[in-house]
Design a protein around this motif. Structure first.
Motif, PDB file in Angstrom:
ATOM      1  N   LYS A 102       0.853  -1.180   0.000  1.00  0.00           N
ATOM      2  CA  LYS A 102       0.000   0.000   0.000  1.00  0.00           C
ATOM      3  C   LYS A 102       0.893   1.236   0.000  1.00  0.00           C
ATOM      4  O   LYS A 102       1.902   1.274   0.698  1.00  0.00           O
ATOM      5  N   HIS A 103       0.519   2.244  -0.808  1.00  0.00           N
ATOM      6  CA  HIS A 103       1.288   3.484  -0.878  1.00  0.00           C
ATOM      7  C   HIS A 103       0.319   4.633  -1.101  1.00  0.00           C
ATOM      8  O   HIS A 103      -0.531   4.574  -1.987  1.00  0.00           O
ATOM      9  N   ASP A 104       0.435   5.673  -0.290  1.00  0.00           N
ATOM     10  CA  ASP A 104      -0.445   6.845  -0.384  1.00  0.00           C
ATOM     11  C   ASP A 104      -1.920   6.459  -0.411  1.00  0.00           C
ATOM     12  O   ASP A 104      -2.709   7.025  -1.162  1.00  0.00           O
ATOM     13  N   GLY A 105      -2.286   5.469   0.380  1.00  0.00           N
ATOM     14  CA  GLY A 105      -3.682   5.054   0.484  1.00  0.00           C
ATOM     15  C   GLY A 105      -4.141   4.121  -0.622  1.00  0.00           C
ATOM     16  O   GLY A 105      -5.291   3.688  -0.632  1.00  0.00           O
ATOM     17  N   VAL A 106      -3.264   3.799  -1.567  1.00  0.00           N
ATOM     18  CA  VAL A 106      -3.624   2.928  -2.691  1.00  0.00           C
ATOM     19  C   VAL A 106      -3.072   1.534  -2.433  1.00  0.00           C
ATOM     20  O   VAL A 106      -1.877   1.359  -2.180  1.00  0.00           O
ATOM     21  N   ILE A 107      -3.952   0.532  -2.500  1.00  0.00           N
ATOM     22  CA  ILE A 107      -3.553  -0.857  -2.282  1.00  0.00           C
ATOM     23  C   ILE A 107      -3.037  -1.443  -3.590  1.00  0.00           C
ATOM     24  O   ILE A 107      -3.685  -1.334  -4.632  1.00  0.00           O
ATOM     25  N   PHE A 108      -1.873  -2.065  -3.545  1.00  0.00           N
ATOM     26  CA  PHE A 108      -1.255  -2.707  -4.706  1.00  0.00           C
ATOM     27  C   PHE A 108      -1.645  -4.177  -4.684  1.00  0.00           C
ATOM     28  O   PHE A 108      -0.914  -5.014  -4.174  1.00  0.00           O
ATOM     29  N   LYS A 109      -2.798  -4.495  -5.214  1.00  0.00           N
ATOM     30  CA  LYS A 109      -3.295  -5.864  -5.184  1.00  0.00           C
ATOM     31  C   LYS A 109      -3.975  -6.164  -6.498  1.00  0.00           C
ATOM     32  O   LYS A 109      -4.676  -5.325  -7.052  1.00  0.00           O
ATOM     33  N   GLU A 110      -3.759  -7.383  -6.971  1.00  0.00           N
ATOM     34  CA  GLU A 110      -4.423  -7.804  -8.195  1.00  0.00           C
ATOM     35  C   GLU A 110      -5.914  -7.938  -7.932  1.00  0.00           C
ATOM     36  O   GLU A 110      -6.318  -8.411  -6.871  1.00  0.00           O
ATOM     37  N   PRO A 111      -6.745  -7.548  -8.903  1.00  0.00           N
ATOM     38  CA  PRO A 111      -8.178  -7.786  -8.713  1.00  0.00           C
ATOM     39  C   PRO A 111      -8.433  -9.289  -8.635  1.00  0.00           C
ATOM     40  O   PRO A 111      -7.801 -10.068  -9.357  1.00  0.00           O
ATOM     41  N   GLU A 112      -9.305  -9.664  -7.717  1.00  0.00           N
ATOM     42  CA  GLU A 112      -9.578 -11.092  -7.553  1.00  0.00           C
ATOM     43  C   GLU A 112     -10.386 -11.604  -8.729  1.00  0.00           C
ATOM     44  O   GLU A 112     -11.260 -10.924  -9.251  1.00  0.00           O
ATOM     45  N   GLU A 113     -10.044 -12.828  -9.134  1.00  0.00           N
ATOM     46  CA  GLU A 113     -10.782 -13.445 -10.227  1.00  0.00           C
ATOM     47  C   GLU A 113     -12.182 -13.795  -9.757  1.00  0.00           C
ATOM     48  O   GLU A 113     -12.416 -14.042  -8.578  1.00  0.00           O
ATOM     49  N   ASP A 114     -13.092 -13.845 -10.710  1.00  0.00           N
ATOM     50  CA  ASP A 114     -14.463 -14.243 -10.412  1.00  0.00           C
ATOM     51  C   ASP A 114     -14.433 -15.753 -10.195  1.00  0.00           C
ATOM     52  O   ASP A 114     -14.173 -16.523 -11.112  1.00  0.00           O
ATOM     53  N   ARG A 115     -14.659 -16.191  -8.958  1.00  0.00           N
ATOM     54  CA  ARG A 115     -14.541 -17.607  -8.615  1.00  0.00           C
ATOM     55  C   ARG A 115     -15.875 -18.321  -8.573  1.00  0.00           C
ATOM     56  O   ARG A 115     -15.971 -19.414  -8.051  1.00  0.00           O
ATOM     57  N   ARG A 116     -16.906 -17.662  -9.117  1.00  0.00           N
ATOM     58  CA  ARG A 116     -18.200 -18.344  -9.126  1.00  0.00           C
ATOM     59  C   ARG A 116     -18.169 -19.535 -10.052  1.00  0.00           C
ATOM     60  O   ARG A 116     -17.505 -19.510 -11.098  1.00  0.00           O
ATOM     61  N   ILE A 117     -18.886 -20.552  -9.687  1.00  0.00           N
ATOM     62  CA  ILE A 117     -18.972 -21.741 -10.514  1.00  0.00           C
ATOM     63  C   ILE A 117     -20.053 -21.490 -11.564  1.00  0.00           C
ATOM     64  O   ILE A 117     -21.183 -21.113 -11.246  1.00  0.00           O
TER      65      ILE A 117
END
Length: 165
Positions: free
Chosen positions: A146-161
């Motif tokens: 996280k930097h300056d309030g921004v989270i450095f994370k990949e968007p989670e994949e849609d895991r719905r079946i």
């Protein structure tokens, strides 16, 4: 002219430096011309110092830089305190940020270099040789979460079946 509207405008710009005056005006119930006047005064009085973007350089095929946080213990000089040594340190182009701290050390210096060796050489040859510097402790940044309030994370994949007929 530093009033409640100034604070509202600053909070909006801090969250999104690219937002245009027309949108800000609607958010704070002013005209676009009034917003432009506020912003101009805030810039002229060095309240707004710069506009920047948070960039995830790890996503690009460029040589990554090495960032280090350096704790610096200093012997302040009579009459000028920490300001004189801080000025000498922040003038180095490698220094990206510099803070006066409370606690076990006096200054926190954020340095950027091309390699760990280049950064280590800066600390040993330039920073630690300043007269008032008593000691340094270097911490190399390994990953940004996280930097300056921004989270450095990949968007989670849609895991719905998904069931297909």
């Amino acid at each position: 002219m530093f009033d409640k509207k100034s604070i509202e405008i600053l909070q909006i710009i801090e969250a999104n430096g690219r937002i245009d005056s027309e949108k800000i005006a609607k958010m704070v119930d002013l005209t676009e011309k009034e917003v432009d006047s506020y912003i101009e005064e805030l810039e002229n009085n060095n309240v707004i110092l710069s506009y920047s973007a948070v960039v995830n350089w790890a996503k690009l095929p460029v040589q990554e830089a090495v960032t280090a946080m350096i704790d610096v213990k200093v012997a302040p000089k009579r009459g000028v305190g920490f300001d004189e040594v801080a000025e000498r340190i922040y003038r180095f182009p490698e220094v990206k940020a510099l803070y006066l701290m409370s606690g076990a050390y006096d200054l926190s210096v954020v340095v950027e270099g091309r390699t760990m060796q280049e950064t280590a050489r800066f600390v040993s040859e330039r920073l630690s040789t300043i007269d008032s510097v008593l000691s340094t402790t270097t911490h190399f940044q390994l990953k940004t979460y996280k930097h300056d309030g921004v989270i450095f994370k990949e968007p989670e994949e849609d895991r719905r079946i998904v069931v297909t007929p």
